[in-house]
Motif scaffolding. Sequence first.
Motif: not given
Length: 350
Positions: A11-22
């Motif tokens: 979940l943490l990894l997904l959150l980091v990836l989402t922030v990076c994408a934004i």
Amino acid sequence: ILPFVSVNQILLLLLVLTVCAILYNKVHQVPSALKNETVDLVSPEEMEEEIPVVICAAAGRMGAAVAAISSIYSNTEANVLFYIVGLKTTIPHIRKWIENSKLKEIKFKVVEFNPMVLKGKIRQDASRPELLQPLNFVRFYLPLLIQKHEKVIYLDDDIIVQGDIQELYDTKLAPGHAAAFSDDCDLPSTHEMVRSVGMQNTYMGFLDYRKQAIRDLGISPSTCSFNPGVIVANMTEWKHQRITKQLEKWMQRNVEENLYSSTLGGGVATSPMLIVFHGKYSTINPMWHIRHLGWSPDTRYSEHFLQEAKLLHWNGRYKPWDYPSVHTDLWENWFIPDPSGKFKLTRPDS
């Protein structure tokens, strides 16, 4: 089944990836205009600076404006926008002429000039009524007619351009100068022409030095004049120096005091400009304004000299669409017949 700690890590990894994408989208955001599928990327042509050229289309001489526009358009790859200025009664004719000829490809705007702005500012003079036509004064009001450009070219209608108009547009104006003109003493090859037809090329030929208001200017009568039939103008400086207001002031003074009768050399449109711009203008390359072709039906330049010229000007009474006139072949190369048949050339056999 994954251990609980591994799920948290995912979940943490997904959150980091989402922030990076934004953040990536923020930095590399596509301009909104380009999201529309109907909007193409800007082409190099559209990125080119637009060159605004102002030409008047007067009743009875619209063929002149058409030939001038034709010569400019045919001799440049530059992004030219023509501002064609006319009176309310003449605008439909010039628009129809352009839209029904090979000039339909040009970029142009038709601008209506309201002659009421001249009320009380022109002294009536029967000796040369053609010099009192309202469109002769369009050049005084450039910032009112042309809103969005920093630099503007104004051309009389009785000209032909043989060079690339980009060169004229690139004329450098000194800091503080609102315009560039051609000095009437600038080209030795024209001096003989001027002498032979008795034409004036000093302030004495344009202003009445018997009048106190003229003497008070402190301008020597032997000062070389300039010709405002070709102008490269800086609109910011023009507005800042209130050039139009200054010109109007001298027009009104002429009405009251007859300071520059149209019987003198340049009529009523040149003289106020000579006063207002005295000592405060830049110069145009002499080959970009070869003039006096309309001053005499007998005096001719050498053909070689005219072929080298970038711009030809038939200033004077003898116009190339009329008869008699000289060097008409150079003008007629660019003339486009009137689709409506209203404008006809005057020739010896017509």
